[in-house]
Design a protein around this motif. Structure first.
Motif, PDB file in Angstrom:
ATOM      1  N   MET A 257      -3.884  -2.107  12.774  1.00 53.71           N
ATOM      2  CA  MET A 257      -4.116  -0.738  13.256  1.00 53.71           C
ATOM      3  C   MET A 257      -3.531   0.257  12.275  1.00 53.71           C
ATOM      4  O   MET A 257      -2.417   0.070  11.774  1.00 53.71           O
ATOM      5  CB  MET A 257      -3.522  -0.563  14.644  1.00 53.71           C
ATOM      6  N   HIS A 258      -4.299   1.319  12.040  1.00 51.18           N
ATOM      7  CA  HIS A 258      -3.842   2.371  11.135  1.00 51.18           C
ATOM      8  C   HIS A 258      -3.048   3.407  11.918  1.00 51.18           C
ATOM      9  O   HIS A 258      -3.482   3.828  12.991  1.00 51.18           O
ATOM     10  CB  HIS A 258      -5.041   3.063  10.481  1.00 51.18           C
ATOM     11  N   THR A 271      -2.546  11.650   0.811  1.00 50.19           N
ATOM     12  CA  THR A 271      -2.589  10.668  -0.277  1.00 50.19           C
ATOM     13  C   THR A 271      -2.069   9.293   0.114  1.00 50.19           C
ATOM     14  O   THR A 271      -2.252   8.340  -0.643  1.00 50.19           O
ATOM     15  CB  THR A 271      -1.746  11.157  -1.480  1.00 50.19           C
ATOM     16  N   ILE A 272      -1.376   9.195   1.251  1.00 53.17           N
ATOM     17  CA  ILE A 272      -0.813   7.899   1.649  1.00 53.17           C
ATOM     18  C   ILE A 272      -1.254   7.558   3.067  1.00 53.17           C
ATOM     19  O   ILE A 272      -1.135   8.400   3.976  1.00 53.17           O
ATOM     20  CB  ILE A 272       0.734   7.886   1.603  1.00 53.17           C
ATOM     21  N   GLY A 273      -1.753   6.360   3.240  1.00 51.33           N
ATOM     22  CA  GLY A 273      -2.087   5.836   4.554  1.00 51.33           C
ATOM     23  C   GLY A 273      -1.107   4.721   4.892  1.00 51.33           C
ATOM     24  O   GLY A 273      -0.407   4.203   4.019  1.00 51.33           O
ATOM     25  N   ALA A 274      -1.055   4.351   6.175  1.00 49.21           N
ATOM     26  CA  ALA A 274      -0.145   3.273   6.580  1.00 49.21           C
ATOM     27  C   ALA A 274      -0.733   2.540   7.768  1.00 49.21           C
ATOM     28  O   ALA A 274      -1.533   3.102   8.527  1.00 49.21           O
ATOM     29  CB  ALA A 274       1.231   3.843   6.919  1.00 49.21           C
ATOM     30  N   SER A 275      -0.315   1.290   7.890  1.00 50.83           N
ATOM     31  CA  SER A 275      -0.827   0.480   8.997  1.00 50.83           C
ATOM     32  C   SER A 275       0.233  -0.525   9.418  1.00 50.83           C
ATOM     33  O   SER A 275       1.211  -0.766   8.706  1.00 50.83           O
ATOM     34  CB  SER A 275      -2.100  -0.269   8.564  1.00 50.83           C
ATOM     35  N   MET A 276       0.028  -1.082  10.604  1.00 51.33           N
ATOM     36  CA  MET A 276       0.831  -2.223  11.044  1.00 51.33           C
ATOM     37  C   MET A 276      -0.165  -3.278  11.498  1.00 51.33           C
ATOM     38  O   MET A 276      -1.144  -2.952  12.180  1.00 51.33           O
ATOM     39  CB  MET A 276       1.744  -1.822  12.200  1.00 51.33           C
ATOM     40  N   GLN A 277       0.064  -4.516  11.101  1.00 56.28           N
ATOM     41  CA  GLN A 277      -0.840  -5.574  11.536  1.00 56.28           C
ATOM     42  C   GLN A 277      -0.045  -6.693  12.180  1.00 56.28           C
ATOM     43  O   GLN A 277       1.122  -6.906  11.866  1.00 56.28           O
ATOM     44  CB  GLN A 277      -1.695  -6.095  10.390  1.00 56.28           C
ATOM     45  N   PHE A 342       4.077  -4.316   8.112  1.00 56.35           N
ATOM     46  CA  PHE A 342       3.901  -2.882   7.888  1.00 56.35           C
ATOM     47  C   PHE A 342       3.309  -2.718   6.494  1.00 56.35           C
ATOM     48  O   PHE A 342       3.632  -3.484   5.584  1.00 56.35           O
ATOM     49  CB  PHE A 342       5.260  -2.174   7.965  1.00 56.35           C
ATOM     50  N   CYS A 343       2.454  -1.736   6.316  1.00 60.83           N
ATOM     51  CA  CYS A 343       1.846  -1.538   4.991  1.00 60.83           C
ATOM     52  C   CYS A 343       1.656  -0.050   4.735  1.00 60.83           C
ATOM     53  O   CYS A 343       1.285   0.691   5.646  1.00 60.83           O
ATOM     54  CB  CYS A 343       0.487  -2.238   4.969  1.00 60.83           C
ATOM     55  N   PHE A 344       1.943   0.396   3.521  1.00 61.65           N
ATOM     56  CA  PHE A 344       1.471   1.733   3.133  1.00 61.65           C
ATOM     57  C   PHE A 344       0.681   1.609   1.839  1.00 61.65           C
ATOM     58  O   PHE A 344       0.827   0.639   1.086  1.00 61.65           O
ATOM     59  CB  PHE A 344       2.603   2.763   3.069  1.00 61.65           C
ATOM     60  N   ASN A 345      -0.190   2.577   1.604  1.00 60.26           N
ATOM     61  CA  ASN A 345      -1.222   2.394   0.581  1.00 60.26           C
ATOM     62  C   ASN A 345      -1.808   3.726   0.145  1.00 60.26           C
ATOM     63  O   ASN A 345      -1.499   4.779   0.725  1.00 60.26           O
ATOM     64  CB  ASN A 345      -2.328   1.506   1.167  1.00 60.26           C
ATOM     65  N   ASP A 346      -2.677   3.662  -0.864  1.00 60.51           N
ATOM     66  CA  ASP A 346      -3.338   4.888  -1.332  1.00 60.51           C
ATOM     67  C   ASP A 346      -4.791   4.964  -0.852  1.00 60.51           C
ATOM     68  O   ASP A 346      -5.625   5.615  -1.490  1.00 60.51           O
ATOM     69  CB  ASP A 346      -3.251   4.980  -2.861  1.00 60.51           C
ATOM     70  N   LEU A 347      -5.063   4.340   0.295  1.00 61.95           N
ATOM     71  CA  LEU A 347      -6.433   4.363   0.823  1.00 61.95           C
ATOM     72  C   LEU A 347      -7.032   5.763   0.967  1.00 61.95           C
ATOM     73  O   LEU A 347      -8.214   5.949   0.668  1.00 61.95           O
ATOM     74  CB  LEU A 347      -6.477   3.669   2.192  1.00 61.95           C
TER      75      LEU A 347
END
Ligand code: GTQ
Length: 376
Positions: A257-258, A271-277, A342-347
């Motif tokens: 989930m984002h 500029t930064i997105g994040a999610s937890m899976q 947990f993840c953050f990214n440049d999506l």
């Protein structure tokens, strides 16, 4: 777009051998601050994305004592931010953890605080351990606990600290500093008073904007980032568990989930997105690859990921990165416990510039051959 089907055809690619005459000609062009495109074309227009970042696993059990040691060596006042940053061997020139993303581990003892500042870079924190941590964003104070995720969006005044009756805290910072520098767009300022006034009730952003699927009436928001600054672990984990009962998830990520901006439903920052899976017990993902750079922190559980043929075994609090276009697949090693990443990214950057592209590994049942065990 299918990259592979064109790869064999090298007609139309630059293929000019050096001759003394050409070398002399290149020299003359260089003196005029120019160059012949065919000498660089194959490099600057690769067949497919070619990351200079390498996959890395940063094991928390290796890093933790060094992070804590910085407390004895420097004060937050002297250091500005007391942080040990993650330095990808392929990106040392820009101090990136992967691609154009920066990350570091910040440590603070009870009663300490880092002064307020603002910058063009967007930032986030993910709390790893301790008690009594807080962040203040534009006068909005938020107490923070393990696995909470907090935004300090671009341009906002922000400062962090640990309450005097708390326990030493470590959190992961994530910023787009390398991207902002690549765009030559970085401004930085220190708050004139070094500290902000707290101008809103504690946790008001959560109280107003944090109710799932409910939006406050008559409250405008025209900033390019989310008005909800803190995403708590409890509701995040509950949402993942509930979603897992209602859906099979995806073959690559199980239930992912984002974190979203409640006004737009889009990414939390420009500029930064994040999610937890959540990988259910025994989950074995298949491999895919996509453009964009991704930094993961293990919020819960134990497992491994295979990234570009390298196996990285991870456990709680470890951090690893997936460079752009690297094949990756995740496995939860436990048959009884779930694992959360947990993840953050440049999506947001990749998607808004129409540069996002994704493909599954179809060969070998969707699994990579392990070429090496990744070492931290
Ligand atoms: O706390 O704002 O790790 O500005 C690097 C740069 C943290 C921060 C970092 C920063 C911050």
């Amino acid at each position: 777009m299918k990259h592979d089907q064109y790869r064999e055809n090298i007609a139309g690619r630059a293929d000019v051998a050096d001759t003394p005459e050409l070398v002399a000609y290149y020299q003359q062009l260089a003196e005029l601050k120019t160059g012949a495109l065919w000498t660089v074309a194959n490099k600057i227009e690769p067949w497919q994305p070619k990351s200079s970042s390498v996959p890395v696993l940063w094991r928390y059990r290796d890093l933790r004592e060094h992070v804590l040691r910085s407390v004895e060596l420097v004060t937050p006042e002297k250091a500005g931010r007391r942080v040990i940053y993650l330095n990808n061997p392929g990106r040392q020139d820009v101090a990136a953890a992967v691609g154009w993303l920066y990350s570091g581990l910040q440590v603070m003892h009870p009663g300490e605080a880092a002064s307020a500042h603002a910058h063009s870079a967007s930032a986030l924190r993910f709390i790893m351990e301790g008690r009594g941590a807080y962040t203040i964003v534009d006068g909005h104070k938020m107490p923070l606990e393990a696995n909470d995720f907090v935004l300090t969006p671009n341009g906002t005044w922000h400062e962090h600290g640990v309450e005097a009756d708390g326990a030493p805290c470590i959190w992961q910072d994530g910023l787009d500093i390398p991207l902002v520098n690549a765009m030559e767009a970085g401004f930085y300022k220190v708050h004139p008073d070094l500290r902000q006034q707290i101008t809103a009730p504690v946790d008001d952003s959560v109280a107003l904007w944090g109710a799932a699927a409910l939006r406050p009436h008559n409250l405008g928001w025209d900033k390019p980032y989310s008005p909800l600054f803190k995403y708590q672990w409890g509701p995040t984990y509950d949402a993942l568990c509930r979603a897992a009962q209602a859906s099979d998830g995806t073959p690559y990520d199980d239930v992912l989930m984002h974190y979203t901006n409640p006004v737009t439903g889009g990414h939390v920052m420009p500029t930064i997105g994040a999610s937890m899976q959540r990988l259910r017990p025994g989950f074995v993902g298949t491999a895919h690859r996509h453009t964009g750079s991704f930094i993961y922190q293990v919020a819960k559980g134990e497992g491994y990921s295979i990234i570009d043929g390298q196996r990285f075994d991870w456990r709680e609090r470890d951090i690893f990165c997936v460079p752009s276009w690297a094949l990756h697949e995740h496995v939860n090693l436990s048959q009884s416990e779930d694992a959360c990443l947990f993840c953050f990214n440049d999506l947001p950057v990749m998607q808004s510039l129409s540069l996002y592209y994704e493909e599954a590994l179809l060969d070998n049942g969707g699994h990579q051959t392990i070429l090496s065990e990744g070492k931290a």
